[in-house]
Design a protein around this motif. Structure first.
Motif, PDB file in Angstrom:
ATOM      1  N   MET A 229      46.236  21.866  42.242  1.00 54.99           N
ATOM      2  CA  MET A 229      46.858  21.624  40.935  1.00 54.99           C
ATOM      3  C   MET A 229      47.252  22.928  40.274  1.00 54.99           C
ATOM      4  SD  MET A 229      45.273  19.673  37.645  1.00 54.99           S
ATOM      5  CE  MET A 229      44.159  21.043  37.330  1.00 54.99           C
ATOM      6  N   LYS A 230      46.404  23.946  40.395  1.00 55.56           N
ATOM      7  CA  LYS A 230      46.721  25.249  39.818  1.00 55.56           C
ATOM      8  C   LYS A 230      47.931  25.862  40.494  1.00 55.56           C
ATOM      9  CE  LYS A 230      43.688  25.912  36.584  1.00 55.56           C
ATOM     10  NZ  LYS A 230      44.129  26.150  35.211  1.00 55.56           N
ATOM     11  N   ASN A 231      48.026  25.715  41.825  1.00 56.56           N
ATOM     12  CA  ASN A 231      49.197  26.233  42.535  1.00 56.56           C
ATOM     13  C   ASN A 231      50.475  25.543  42.063  1.00 56.56           C
ATOM     14  OD1 ASN A 231      47.739  28.072  44.054  1.00 56.56           O
ATOM     15  ND2 ASN A 231      47.302  26.580  45.701  1.00 56.56           N
ATOM     16  N   ILE A 232      50.362  24.240  41.811  1.00 59.93           N
ATOM     17  CA  ILE A 232      51.542  23.504  41.347  1.00 59.93           C
ATOM     18  C   ILE A 232      51.955  23.994  39.950  1.00 59.93           C
ATOM     19  CG2 ILE A 232      52.366  21.232  40.628  1.00 59.93           C
ATOM     20  CD1 ILE A 232      50.640  20.037  42.867  1.00 59.93           C
ATOM     21  N   GLU A 233      50.984  24.272  39.086  1.00 58.53           N
ATOM     22  CA  GLU A 233      51.297  24.765  37.758  1.00 58.53           C
ATOM     23  C   GLU A 233      51.938  26.138  37.819  1.00 58.53           C
ATOM     24  OE1 GLU A 233      47.740  24.706  35.506  1.00 58.53           O
ATOM     25  OE2 GLU A 233      47.744  22.529  35.195  1.00 58.53           O
ATOM     26  N   ALA A 234      51.430  27.000  38.713  1.00 54.73           N
ATOM     27  CA  ALA A 234      52.003  28.344  38.849  1.00 54.73           C
ATOM     28  C   ALA A 234      53.424  28.267  39.378  1.00 54.73           C
ATOM     29  CB  ALA A 234      51.119  29.187  39.758  1.00 54.73           C
TER      30      ALA A 234
ATOM     31  N   SER B  28      55.709  27.169  36.593  1.00 60.59           N
ATOM     32  CA  SER B  28      55.975  28.240  35.635  1.00 60.59           C
ATOM     33  C   SER B  28      56.959  29.240  36.192  1.00 60.59           C
ATOM     34  CB  SER B  28      54.660  28.941  35.263  1.00 60.59           C
ATOM     35  OG  SER B  28      53.759  28.022  34.660  1.00 60.59           O
ATOM     36  N   MET B  29      56.834  29.540  37.487  1.00 63.18           N
ATOM     37  CA  MET B  29      57.768  30.496  38.096  1.00 63.18           C
ATOM     38  C   MET B  29      59.182  29.932  38.107  1.00 63.18           C
ATOM     39  SD  MET B  29      57.639  32.143  41.927  1.00 63.18           S
ATOM     40  CE  MET B  29      57.947  30.543  42.657  1.00 63.18           C
ATOM     41  N   ARG B  30      59.308  28.676  38.445  1.00 66.76           N
ATOM     42  CA  ARG B  30      60.642  28.055  38.456  1.00 66.76           C
ATOM     43  C   ARG B  30      61.256  28.061  37.052  1.00 66.76           C
ATOM     44  NH1 ARG B  30      61.839  25.088  43.058  1.00 66.76           N
ATOM     45  NH2 ARG B  30      60.126  24.945  44.562  1.00 66.76           N
ATOM     46  N   ASP B  31      60.423  27.803  36.007  1.00 64.99           N
ATOM     47  CA  ASP B  31      60.945  27.840  34.640  1.00 64.99           C
ATOM     48  C   ASP B  31      61.406  29.238  34.268  1.00 64.99           C
ATOM     49  OD1 ASP B  31      60.471  25.162  34.297  1.00 64.99           O
ATOM     50  OD2 ASP B  31      58.496  25.452  33.343  1.00 64.99           O
ATOM     51  N   ALA B  32      60.681  30.239  34.676  1.00 65.39           N
ATOM     52  CA  ALA B  32      61.064  31.618  34.359  1.00 65.39           C
ATOM     53  C   ALA B  32      62.355  32.012  35.041  1.00 65.39           C
ATOM     54  CB  ALA B  32      59.934  32.575  34.747  1.00 65.39           C
ATOM     55  N   ILE B  33      62.524  31.523  36.299  1.00 69.37           N
ATOM     56  CA  ILE B  33      63.750  31.860  37.032  1.00 69.37           C
ATOM     57  C   ILE B  33      64.958  31.153  36.430  1.00 69.37           C
ATOM     58  CG2 ILE B  33      64.897  31.610  39.266  1.00 69.37           C
ATOM     59  CD1 ILE B  33      62.162  32.028  40.583  1.00 69.37           C
ATOM     60  N   SER B  34      64.731  29.919  35.966  1.00 63.53           N
ATOM     61  CA  SER B  34      65.862  29.137  35.446  1.00 63.53           C
ATOM     62  C   SER B  34      66.351  29.661  34.096  1.00 63.53           C
ATOM     63  CB  SER B  34      65.455  27.665  35.325  1.00 63.53           C
ATOM     64  OG  SER B  34      64.391  27.534  34.381  1.00 63.53           O
ATOM     65  N   LYS B  35      65.496  30.379  33.325  1.00 63.92           N
ATOM     66  CA  LYS B  35      65.914  30.901  32.032  1.00 63.92           C
ATOM     67  C   LYS B  35      66.747  32.141  32.204  1.00 63.92           C
ATOM     68  CE  LYS B  35      61.950  29.121  29.459  1.00 63.92           C
ATOM     69  NZ  LYS B  35      60.755  29.470  28.647  1.00 63.92           N
ATOM     70  N   PRO B  36      67.886  32.310  31.479  1.00 63.84           N
ATOM     71  CA  PRO B  36      68.711  33.527  31.601  1.00 63.84           C
ATOM     72  C   PRO B  36      67.954  34.731  31.075  1.00 63.84           C
ATOM     73  CG  PRO B  36      69.470  32.191  29.776  1.00 63.84           C
ATOM     74  CD  PRO B  36      68.422  31.383  30.478  1.00 63.84           C
ATOM     75  N   SER B  37      68.104  35.824  31.788  1.00 64.14           N
ATOM     76  CA  SER B  37      67.419  37.054  31.383  1.00 64.14           C
ATOM     77  C   SER B  37      68.176  37.713  30.244  1.00 64.14           C
ATOM     78  CB  SER B  37      67.301  38.010  32.554  1.00 64.14           C
ATOM     79  OG  SER B  37      68.600  38.318  33.043  1.00 64.14           O
ATOM     80  N   ALA B  38      67.446  38.393  29.365  1.00 61.34           N
ATOM     81  CA  ALA B  38      68.077  39.077  28.240  1.00 61.34           C
ATOM     82  C   ALA B  38      68.878  40.255  28.717  1.00 61.34           C
ATOM     83  CB  ALA B  38      66.992  39.541  27.259  1.00 61.34           C
ATOM     84  N   PRO B  39      70.066  40.533  28.141  1.00 65.34           N
ATOM     85  CA  PRO B  39      70.890  41.676  28.581  1.00 65.34           C
ATOM     86  C   PRO B  39      70.172  42.990  28.328  1.00 65.34           C
ATOM     87  CG  PRO B  39      71.744  40.740  26.545  1.00 65.34           C
ATOM     88  CD  PRO B  39      70.675  39.816  27.008  1.00 65.34           C
TER      89      PRO B  39
END
Length: 328
Positions: free
Chosen positions: A302-307, A310-321
């Motif tokens: 379950m912890k691996n699934i949560e991690a 979270s990683m997928r959410d971080a990748i999907s968000k556009p990075s700040a210029p």
């Protein structure tokens, strides 16, 4: 002896004065010389009835000299005892007779007892009176205010003096007619060009009906231009519309603020419920560990699934210029 003689003379003088007071001998002679048939006894009885013989005698002499043969002593006495002005009535009858005005003794006494000056009424019937109206303000259809003053020439209507309206009614009706005439005009310029149109319209209304006067003419003495009432009314209406619009806008803003506050309250309530639900997860997991429904491998999975999530959410968000310069 001398004192008795003086007292006798004094008493005789007093008695003589009383006699001539109650028996106006000189007045009787004056009436006889003027051709008025009145007895000395009637003059004495007038004193007893508290009627001044001088007023009645002079009135009868004046009427006789003016050719009014129908007036009698009893009629004059009755009018005096009723509270009337005998001399004023006789003056009016003589003036009316000379001016060929049909005025009977009964009508003259009725006018006098009604509280009107019958002699002045006869004079006004012969010599018309001019009444100045107060300034009358009216608004034409184009919104311009006009202030008019008029002169009303009136003549007394003898037949309407008893029960007829007075000068105040004439002034009120003329003012109403001026307002109606100006108000029905399309433009204030037409009124200024033809002020006689007001007089003609007012005269056609028959304003002297039921009054003690007869209107001979109505002359417009002066017309002044007043305020632009139409513009003032439009400005007031615009200000009122503005205030209404501001009030409605303030009402909508208050409703929007209330709705926003309500939504925030609901969001906070929902957030509190989520936090409350998340606080129950560790308890449920601990209970699952104790009951053997959850193993250690399941927990790590379950912890691996949560991690991973979270990683997928971080990748999907556009990075700040980045503000760092790019080195070529």
């Amino acid at each position: 002896m001398d004192l008795l003689f003086l007292v006798t003379i004094a008493i005789a003088f007093i008695l003589l004065c009383i006699f001539f007071y109650y028996v106006p001998f000189l007045m009787w002679i004056s009436a006889k010389v003027s051709g008025v048939n009145i007895s000395l006894i009637q003059l004495f009885l007038m004193r007893i009835r508290k009627v001044p013989p001088g007023i009645i005698t002079r009135a009868m002499i004046e009427a006789h000299k003016a050719g009014l043969k129908t007036l009698t002593r009893d009629e004059l006495e009755a009018h005096y005892l009723a509270g009337g002005h005998v001399e004023r009535v006789v003056h009016a009858l003589v003036s009316a007779s000379k001016a060929n005005i049909d005025l009977s003794f009964q009508m003259a006494t009725a006018i006098d007892l009604a509280g009107r000056d019958v002699f002045q009424a006869v004079q006004m019937s012969v010599n018309p009176k001019v009444i100045d109206t107060p300034p009358v303000a009216a608004v034409a259809k184009d919104g311009i205010q006009l202030i008019a003053k008029a002169r009303v020439t009136v003549r007394a209507n003898i037949k309407q003096l008893v029960g007829g309206a007075g000068e105040e009614t004439i002034l009120a009706r003329v003012g109403e007619g001026i307002v109606s005439s100006i108000g029905s005009s399309e433009s204030h310029k037409s009124v200024l060009e033809n002020p006689d149109s007001i007089s003609k319209l007012v005269l056609r209304k028959g304003l002297d009906a039921g009054t003690a006067f007869e209107i001979l003419s109505i002359d417009i003495a002066d017309i002044d231009i007043g305020k632009n009432i139409g513009a003032v009314l439009q400005m007031d209406q615009a200000q009122a519309d503005k205030n209404i619009a501001q009030a409605k806008a303030e009402e909508r803003r208050a409703m929007a603020v209330a709705t926003e506050q309500e939504m925030k309250a609901k969001a906070q309530e929902a957030r509190a419920k989520v936090i409350e639900a998340e606080a129950e997860i560790p308890k449920a997991m601990a209970e699952a560990f104790r009951s053997g429904n959850l193993g250690i491998m399941d927990y790590y999975r379950m912890k691996n699934i949560e991690a991973d999530t979270s990683m997928r959410d971080a990748i999907s968000k556009p990075s700040a210029p980045s503000n760092k310069p790019i080195n070529g």
